[in-house]
Design a protein around this motif. Structure first.
Motif, mmCIF file in Angstrom:
data_model
loop_
_atom_site.group_PDB
_atom_site.id
_atom_site.type_symbol
_atom_site.label_atom_id
_atom_site.label_comp_id
_atom_site.label_asym_id
_atom_site.label_seq_id
_atom_site.Cartn_x
_atom_site.Cartn_y
_atom_site.Cartn_z
ATOM 1 N N ILE A 135 0.841 -1.196 0.000
ATOM 2 C CA ILE A 135 0.000 0.000 0.000
ATOM 3 C C ILE A 135 0.873 1.241 0.000
ATOM 4 C CG2 ILE A 135 -0.210 0.079 2.531
ATOM 5 C CD1 ILE A 135 -3.123 1.011 2.100
ATOM 6 N N ARG A 136 0.408 2.255 -0.671
ATOM 7 C CA ARG A 136 1.126 3.530 -0.735
ATOM 8 C C ARG A 136 0.101 4.657 -0.650
ATOM 9 N NH1 ARG A 136 4.435 4.563 -6.097
ATOM 10 N NH2 ARG A 136 5.725 2.892 -5.227
ATOM 11 N N PHE A 137 0.360 5.617 0.219
ATOM 12 C CA PHE A 137 -0.570 6.742 0.352
ATOM 13 C C PHE A 137 0.129 7.940 0.973
ATOM 14 C CE2 PHE A 137 -0.829 4.320 4.280
ATOM 15 C CZ PHE A 137 -0.864 5.281 5.274
ATOM 16 N N ALA A 138 -0.488 9.104 0.801
ATOM 17 C CA ALA A 138 0.028 10.333 1.386
ATOM 18 C C ALA A 138 -0.811 10.696 2.602
ATOM 19 C CB ALA A 138 -0.004 11.469 0.369
ATOM 20 N N CYS A 139 -0.158 10.893 3.714
ATOM 21 C CA CYS A 139 -0.843 11.293 4.945
ATOM 22 C C CYS A 139 -0.931 12.814 4.970
ATOM 23 C CB CYS A 139 -0.066 10.774 6.158
ATOM 24 S SG CYS A 139 -0.770 11.283 7.743
ATOM 25 N N ASP A 140 -2.168 13.350 5.004
ATOM 26 C CA ASP A 140 -2.350 14.806 5.005
ATOM 27 C C ASP A 140 -1.785 15.443 6.264
ATOM 28 O OD1 ASP A 140 -3.600 14.612 2.568
ATOM 29 O OD2 ASP A 140 -5.636 14.790 3.370
ATOM 30 N N GLY A 141 -1.849 14.715 7.373
ATOM 31 C CA GLY A 141 -1.288 15.259 8.599
ATOM 32 C C GLY A 141 -1.777 14.525 9.836
ATOM 33 N N ILE A 142 -1.049 14.706 10.914
ATOM 34 C CA ILE A 142 -1.452 14.209 12.232
ATOM 35 C C ILE A 142 -1.400 15.404 13.176
ATOM 36 C CG2 ILE A 142 -0.906 12.653 14.150
ATOM 37 C CD1 ILE A 142 0.493 10.824 12.128
ATOM 38 N N ILE A 143 -2.484 15.643 13.877
ATOM 39 C CA ILE A 143 -2.515 16.784 14.783
ATOM 40 C C ILE A 143 -2.915 16.316 16.182
ATOM 41 C CG2 ILE A 143 -3.043 18.414 12.942
ATOM 42 C CD1 ILE A 143 -5.925 18.413 13.803
ATOM 43 N N LYS A 144 -2.602 17.136 17.163
ATOM 44 C CA LYS A 144 -2.898 16.805 18.549
ATOM 45 C C LYS A 144 -3.781 17.904 19.132
ATOM 46 C CE LYS A 144 -0.390 15.072 22.619
ATOM 47 N NZ LYS A 144 0.965 14.922 23.221
ATOM 48 N N ILE A 145 -4.951 17.513 19.617
ATOM 49 C CA ILE A 145 -5.882 18.463 20.229
ATOM 50 C C ILE A 145 -6.284 17.939 21.595
ATOM 51 C CG2 ILE A 145 -8.152 19.559 20.058
ATOM 52 C CD1 ILE A 145 -7.937 19.427 17.050
ATOM 53 N N ARG A 146 -5.997 18.732 22.629
ATOM 54 C CA ARG A 146 -6.311 18.366 24.012
ATOM 55 C C ARG A 146 -5.777 16.980 24.369
ATOM 56 N NH1 ARG A 146 -11.081 20.617 21.982
ATOM 57 N NH2 ARG A 146 -11.453 22.744 22.706
ATOM 58 N N GLY A 147 -4.566 16.719 23.934
ATOM 59 C CA GLY A 147 -3.886 15.481 24.299
ATOM 60 C C GLY A 147 -4.253 14.276 23.460
ATOM 61 N N ILE A 148 -5.162 14.429 22.499
ATOM 62 C CA ILE A 148 -5.582 13.303 21.656
ATOM 63 C C ILE A 148 -5.010 13.468 20.246
ATOM 64 C CG2 ILE A 148 -7.555 12.102 20.627
ATOM 65 C CD1 ILE A 148 -9.219 12.981 23.008
#
Length: 254
Positions: A135-148
């Motif tokens: 599998i190959r894909f582009a991850c748009d992003g990972i963000i952290k909000i209020r510890g999650i």
């Protein structure tokens, strides 16, 4: 025999030079699209099309896309606008969130996944490639909000579709669930951006362990069918994905 004049076409230009300009540009666009279509496809799952097992099956077998009589310049332009919107959102969020804009490499170092993977970082996105399942894909992003931690998925949309949204689009869920399963991030935020006026809507979606298990089983099933050279079921007739599928003609043969 007389033919009716196409006034809409005549309005595109008003001289030989202006006509030539349009032809030069349109031909250049079409040539670029043809080159893109002709590029060899990797024998991997593509999460954006994983909702159709038949399409994934063609990709895993290395099938060549259909030869299209005429490149779709409208779809190409829409994709270009979508790419620009992705970069716009990612650039804003990465600056505003600071340390809470989490690099994929840093996340996977802290929370390892049970796959052998390679990462390729571009300006804001990270290309993730895994050998098994392929599998190959582009991850748009990972963000952290209020510890999650949240997996960020950005979608551009036409205005009418965006205006009627009240939750994530049903046909996007398979892709979202696939990303979530591979990276083992159950919490997902899907941000829809209107391509006309720039309006935004965001929806949270949580991928359960049962859904993750089902997503894994689905990929194993398609891999087994590819190895056995048996075409899996296709999407129901009239499904929106079929109209612009690069394997539309080949699919009918099977």
């Amino acid at each position: 025999m007389f033919r009716q004049v196409n006034t809409a076409q005549l309005a595109q230009f008003n001289s030989d030079a202006s006509c030539t300009l349009i032809q030069i540009l349109q031909n250049a666009v079409k040539q670029d699209i043809q080159k893109q279509i002709a590029r060899p496809k990797s024998k991997t799952f593509a999460p954006s099309g994983i909702r159709c097992k038949r399409k994934s099956w063609f990709r895993l077998r290395g099938a060549e896309p259909d030869k299209l009589p005429e490149p779709d310049t409208v779809m190409d332009f829409t994709a270009m606008i979508g790419t620009a919107i992705h970069k716009y959102v990612q650039s804003k969020l990465s600056k505003v969130l600071g340390a809470e804009w989490v690099e994929v490499e840093d996340y996977l170092r802290e929370f390892p996944i049970p796959y052998k993977y390679s990462l390729t970082k571009t300006e804001y996105e990270t290309q993730v490639e895994i050998a098994d399942p392929p599998i190959r894909f582009a991850c748009d992003g990972i963000i952290k909000i209020r510890g999650i931690y949240y997996l960020l998925e950005i979608k551009s949309s036409d205005y009418e579709s965006w205006r009627n949204l009240s939750g994530p689009k049903e046909h996007h869920l398979d892709q979202i669930e696939n990303y979530s399963t591979i990276l083992n991030i159950p919490h997902v935020l899907t941000l829809y951006v209107d391509r006309l006026y720039g309006g935004m809507k965001a929806y949270e979606y949580t991928v359960s362990e049962d859904i993750m298990s089902s997503a894994k089983q689905s990929m194993v099933y398609v891999q087994q069918m590819a190895a056995a050279c048996i075409a899996p079921e296709r999407l129901p007739a009239g499904d929106y994905m079929c109209s612009n599928c690069e394997y539309k003609l080949k699919c009918k043969e099977w």
